[in-house]
Design an enzyme around this catalytic site. Structure first.
Site, PDB file in Angstrom:
ATOM      1  N   CYS A 106       0.819  -1.213   0.000  1.00  0.00           N
ATOM      2  CA  CYS A 106       0.000   0.000   0.000  1.00  0.00           C
ATOM      3  C   CYS A 106       0.858   1.271   0.000  1.00  0.00           C
ATOM      4  CB  CYS A 106      -1.006  -0.025   1.137  1.00  0.00           C
ATOM      5  SG  CYS A 106      -2.405   1.040   0.785  1.00  0.00           S
ATOM      6  N   ARG A 140     -12.173   6.937  -1.903  1.00  0.00           N
ATOM      7  CA  ARG A 140     -11.075   6.007  -1.641  1.00  0.00           C
ATOM      8  C   ARG A 140     -11.457   4.657  -2.234  1.00  0.00           C
ATOM      9  NH1 ARG A 140      -7.323   7.677   1.851  1.00  0.00           N
ATOM     10  NH2 ARG A 140      -6.589   5.567   2.247  1.00  0.00           N
ATOM     11  N   HIS A 209      -3.692  -5.404   1.792  1.00  0.00           N
ATOM     12  CA  HIS A 209      -3.470  -5.564   3.229  1.00  0.00           C
ATOM     13  C   HIS A 209      -4.206  -6.837   3.624  1.00  0.00           C
ATOM     14  CE1 HIS A 209      -2.099  -1.462   4.236  1.00  0.00           C
ATOM     15  NE2 HIS A 209      -2.958  -1.035   3.345  1.00  0.00           N
TER      16      HIS A 209
HETATM   17  N1  GLN Z   1      -1.852   7.009   2.052  1.00  0.00           N
HETATM   18  C1  GLN Z   1      -1.975   6.171   0.908  1.00  0.00           C
HETATM   19  C2  GLN Z   1      -3.285   6.333   0.175  1.00  0.00           C
HETATM   20  O1  GLN Z   1      -4.289   6.645   0.795  1.00  0.00           O
HETATM   21  C3  GLN Z   1      -1.722   4.727   1.310  1.00  0.00           C
HETATM   22  C4  GLN Z   1      -2.753   4.213   2.249  1.00  0.00           C
HETATM   23  C5  GLN Z   1      -2.413   2.887   2.856  1.00  0.00           C
HETATM   24  O2  GLN Z   1      -1.244   2.524   3.033  1.00  0.00           O
HETATM   25  N2  GLN Z   1      -3.446   2.170   3.242  1.00  0.00           N
HETATM   26  O3  GLN Z   1      -3.343   6.130  -1.025  1.00  0.00           O
END
Ligand code: GLN
Length: 256
Positions: A106, A140, A209
């Site tokens: 990620c 997101r 994840h």
């Molecule tokens: N901050 C990054 C994003 O939102 C990665 C997020 C994460 O590692 N879950 O794209």
């Protein structure tokens, strides 16, 4: 008498792992990935050494077989990105060139690319993967994912990776950059549900994840074998009933 072609026994070997910024880049219990590596080595009599390299600490390019960088909030990523460029990027490039395993999850995946752009701000990455990530307008990308990996030589036939994604950044691969896999379910790199992650030799990035490795122990084994320079089949099988159920549950959650 013909020469034995049996793979070298892995016991007596030691897997040396370096976690980058484990204090900052560890959301979604990504530490579970390290615990899985440790346990699966221990159960096979393979030694395991875990080191950490965080802000301001130099990185020994030769000292480890596997480098791990987990996920992080944008705020933490900024801090780490600056430090990564200043004190670790060169060592990581040297490690990649000698085929050490480098796994980014990620936020860590994003930092292995060229850049992560948020509005007018551009965070420079290490550039080991030919990709860039952009925080575009839009929701997101969140949910369970399953992908069919490619570019992992010796991976079990039909193996699938299952996990959970939650990222604001959309990752765009250059035309020559191989993805880690084809999306079976989920949103993937750019939200279009086509490709997920990226792989170049033993440098691998993914949005999965879960954490990733408890849900996909076949991949943990692939990483251990690759990092030790062994065939994936050289690792003795383990009693994996709970792990199989965990994998099946992750696949079900993704709808596969
Ligand atoms: N901050 C990054 C994003 O939102 C990665 C997020 C994460 O590692 N879950 O794209």
């Amino acid at each position: 008498m013909s020469e034995s072609t049996a793979p070298a026994a892995p016991s007596g070997r030691t897997l040396r792992v370096c976690a980058l910024y484990p204090d900052l880049m560890n959301i979604y219990a990504d530490r579970g990935n390290l615990i899985v590596l440790e346990r699966r080595c221990a159960w096979r009599g393979i030694g395991f050494e875990l080191s950490a390299s965080s802000l301001g600490e130099r990185l020994d390019s030769e000292g480890y077989d596997l480098f791990y960088i987990g996920g992080g909030q944008d705020r933490d990523q900024r801090l780490c990105a600056e430090d990564l460029l200043a004190s670790k990027a060169e060592a990581l490039r040297t490690a990649a060139a000698r085929d050490a395993v480098i796994l980014g999850v990620c936020g860590g995946y994003q930092l292995l690319g060229r850049s992560y752009t948020l509005g007018s701000e551009r965070i420079e990455g290490v550039g080991l993967l030919d990709l860039e990530t952009i925080r575009e307008d839009g929701p997101r990308l969140i949910g369970n994912v399953a992908i069919e990996p490619a570019g992992l030589p010796g991976a079990p036939a039909g193996a699938v990776l299952a996990g959970f994604e939650n990222h604001g950044g959309r990752t765009h691969l250059d035309s020559g950059q191989a993805p880690l896999g084809r999306v079976l379910r989920g949103l993937g790199n750019d939200g279009r549900g086509r490709f997920e992650g990226a792989v170049a030799g033993a440098t691998i990035g993914t949005y999965l994840h879960g954490p990733l490795l408890p849900k996909n122990v076949w991949f943990a084994d692939w990483l251990i074998a690759r990092a030790l320079g062994l065939d994936a089949q050289a690792l003795p099988p383990l009693e994996d009933e709970i792990e199989r159920q965990t994998h099946a549950a992750a696949l079900r959650a993704a709808g596969v």
